[in-house]
Write an enzyme that holds these catalytic residues in place. Sequence first.
Site, short mmCIF file in Angstrom:
data_model
loop_
_atom_site.label_atom_id
_atom_site.label_comp_id
_atom_site.label_asym_id
_atom_site.label_seq_id
_atom_site.Cartn_x
_atom_site.Cartn_y
_atom_site.Cartn_z
N PRO A 1 2.84 -9.84 4.62
CG PRO A 1 0.95 -10.69 3.59
CD PRO A 1 2.32 -11.05 3.99
N GLY B 1 2.54 -12.58 11.65
CA GLY B 1 3.31 -13.17 12.74
C GLY B 1 4.81 -12.96 12.63
CE LYS B 2 5.95 -8.47 8.70
NZ LYS B 2 4.49 -8.62 8.62
CG HIS C 1 -6.53 -17.89 -13.45
ND1 HIS C 1 -6.75 -17.01 -14.49
CD2 HIS C 1 -5.19 -17.83 -13.21
CE1 HIS C 1 -5.61 -16.45 -14.84
NE2 HIS C 1 -4.64 -16.93 -14.08
CD GLU C 2 -3.38 -19.05 -9.89
OE1 GLU C 2 -2.38 -19.61 -10.39
OE2 GLU C 2 -3.58 -17.82 -9.97
CG HIS D 1 -1.80 -20.64 -14.72
ND1 HIS D 1 -1.55 -20.14 -15.97
CD2 HIS D 1 -2.26 -19.60 -13.98
CE1 HIS D 1 -1.84 -18.84 -15.98
NE2 HIS D 1 -2.28 -18.50 -14.78
CG ASP E 1 -1.52 -15.33 -16.27
OD1 ASP E 1 -0.55 -15.21 -15.49
OD2 ASP E 1 -2.61 -15.80 -15.93
P1 ADP Z 1 3.39 -8.82 12.15
O1 ADP Z 1 4.59 -8.48 12.94
O2 ADP Z 1 3.66 -9.78 11.03
O3 ADP Z 1 2.61 -7.66 11.65
P2 ADP Z 1 2.57 -9.87 14.64
O4 ADP Z 1 3.65 -10.85 14.88
O5 ADP Z 1 2.70 -8.58 15.35
O6 ADP Z 1 2.39 -9.61 13.10
O7 ADP Z 1 1.18 -10.57 14.96
C1 ADP Z 1 0.24 -9.99 15.80
C2 ADP Z 1 -0.45 -11.02 16.63
O8 ADP Z 1 -1.23 -11.88 15.81
C3 ADP Z 1 0.50 -11.92 17.36
O9 ADP Z 1 0.85 -11.40 18.58
C4 ADP Z 1 -0.29 -13.21 17.49
O10 ADP Z 1 -1.14 -13.15 18.60
C5 ADP Z 1 -1.12 -13.22 16.25
N1 ADP Z 1 -0.49 -14.00 15.20
C6 ADP Z 1 -0.07 -13.52 14.02
N2 ADP Z 1 0.45 -14.49 13.26
C7 ADP Z 1 0.37 -15.63 13.98
C8 ADP Z 1 0.76 -16.98 13.73
N3 ADP Z 1 1.33 -17.34 12.58
N4 ADP Z 1 0.53 -17.89 14.69
C9 ADP Z 1 -0.04 -17.53 15.84
N5 ADP Z 1 -0.43 -16.29 16.14
C10 ADP Z 1 -0.24 -15.31 15.22
ZN ZN Z 2 -2.63 -16.60 -14.08
#
Ligand code: ADP
Ligand code: ZN
Length: 656
Positions: free
Chosen positions: A250, A254-255, A471-472, A475, A548
Amino acid sequence: MKKTSNRRPSGRNSRKKGKKPQFPFFLGKPPVGGNGEGPLGGWQFRFSLGYIVVLIVAMSLFNYMFLGKNSDIVDFSTFKEKIASGEIKRVELDASSYYTGYLTAAPAEAPDPLTRRYARPQNAIRTVPVYDPDFVKLLDQKGVSYYAVSRENGALLDFVFSWVLPIAFFFFIWRILMKRLGNAGSNVLSIGQNKAVIVAEGDIATRFGDVAGVDEAKDELVEVVDFLKNPRKYTDIGGKIPKGVLLVGPPGTGKTLMARAVAGEAGVSFFRMSGADFVEMFVGVGAARVRDLFKQAREKAPCIIFIDELDAIGKSRLNGIAGGNDEREQTLNQLLVEMDGFDGTSGLIILAATNRPDVLDPALLRPGRFDRQVLVDRPDLKGREAILKIHAKAVKLAPETDLAAVARGTPGFVGADLANIVNEAALLAVRAGRKIVHQSDFSEAIEKTVAGLQKKNRVISDSERRIVAFHETGHALVAGFTEGSDPVQKISIVPRGFGALGYTMQMPTEDRYLMTESELYGKIDVLLGGRAAEDIVFDRISTGAANDLTKATDIARKMITDYGMSERFRNVALTQRGAGYLGPAAPEPLMHREYAESTQQYVDEEIARVMAERYAAVKRMLEAKRPLLDKIAGVLLEKESLDEHEFQALLEVPAV
Ligand code: ADP
Ligand code: ZN
Ligand code: MG
């Protein structure tokens, strides 16, 4: 000089004053010949209005000085009267514009060298010609000398107006357009150049330490760093380094941050582009950008190419209406070609991120492309606390602040939300005139953020969380106590990206091709466990079990119609699957129903009977384990996720 409305069109005096030029006015009627319509938007206004005003004024002055001077326009009848009365001695006939009558006999001076027209003396009058066959007769009769002038007389001027100025105008527009495009790529020749920000080696300060709460994803990416650092280790043994890793999760989990961390840890260059950067107005530009990006990356290898929002170009080419989007398709094709075009030894790794893995083109996910998928999920309680700690490092906290409490108050929040909360809290502290951030600032920040997220439907209420937890747990407990059931691997009430409020993951111990009757019943039991638990604890059932039930019913139906496991039709296959070449994997519509209406009724009733029976059994079982159910659900509510060991430990310790 008297102003009249029927000025000759080429005399632009009427535009000179009074009416302030408006932009739309130029759009419809450009100042000089030419068609001003085209890809002009509001942006053009700022650029060119000044120039255009200057141009108009200059042209008007020009006209005023050379053309429209010293003559007044009279009615044709007045003109004729003046001829008849002998006032007009000489008439200049210009069929395309005016007749000019001179009150003196002969041209006094030589034609103007520039326009080749005779300068009009003070005492000339003009009229708009009317078709009148007797006019020339009248002139002859009165002995007025007359001669025709044609446009040729003003050849130079006409040339300027009809050729030079329009061309200049278009050139001008073109320049503005290019300037605008130039913001993206300096000039028209570099449209295809990529917009990737090339960050030189070592410039990336992000490390894995800056990412928290997504440990599983991190573990996978640690390996990618190793590929980049010691490629020989893998290639010497004959292994192939993966080309593409797709981060799925989502938004805000942090991707992007993790992709940067990979580059930072490996100390390699990092080319970052967003999928949307590739999609341009012109077909082929995106493909050229992809080509250019890979070319640059190859020169800089080892390095990482990061394509953010991959779904912008990677959307499946199959769905959608015929034709589709040529530009996107070409871009995608180019990306596929480039990904096939380098081998694992070149030190190039492509990371991509998306929150819509479901729409991606299957070709992207084939081995040799993005064959690794890393799930970056919402953090659980522990993860949230760790993320809060990272971001709280930058702010001054009061010693008694309890970040664990903040984490507890923010179920379902992603990393970006948490970073935002820390920042909000700091701002609130400043607003209150304090130098350090208090716990109360955090509470207020959470409230503010929750209100925002509620609008986006991303917050589940406490009562809903309780339902999901039971619920979980239902299961999981049924799975834990059913003979031959796959062991529970993970239980979680952290909402998953795509609609699931929680999940219980079971890991099959071995690859299964055959299932016994009792195992199938066991599967149905596990699926019914969620609803049964809700029923027992809350004495009402919710929609949460819809999926389910679909699965459970499907198993029950197949047992009767396909596997011959019902009482009446023991060992009878009621449906004929897989007509012809499609084999046993034929999709549902190709199934043949080869039984009577009355049998259908039996099937329906039998399904209902089986489900009722299994549900009752499951409910009995969970009621017997009620203390355990409460305990595990309680732990789950608190921790939000349990792995297999934690779950096993809870099962074994007798509940109090
Ligand atoms: P995405 O690319 O998944 O939409 P971002 O990497 O751009 O998310 O995250 C935006 C900001 O939120 C990051 O710059 C960071 O400051 C913070 N953030 C998001 N996820 C993390 C995480 N797992 N750990 C630390 N900071 C996070
Ligand atoms: Zn279920
Ligand atoms: Mg991102």
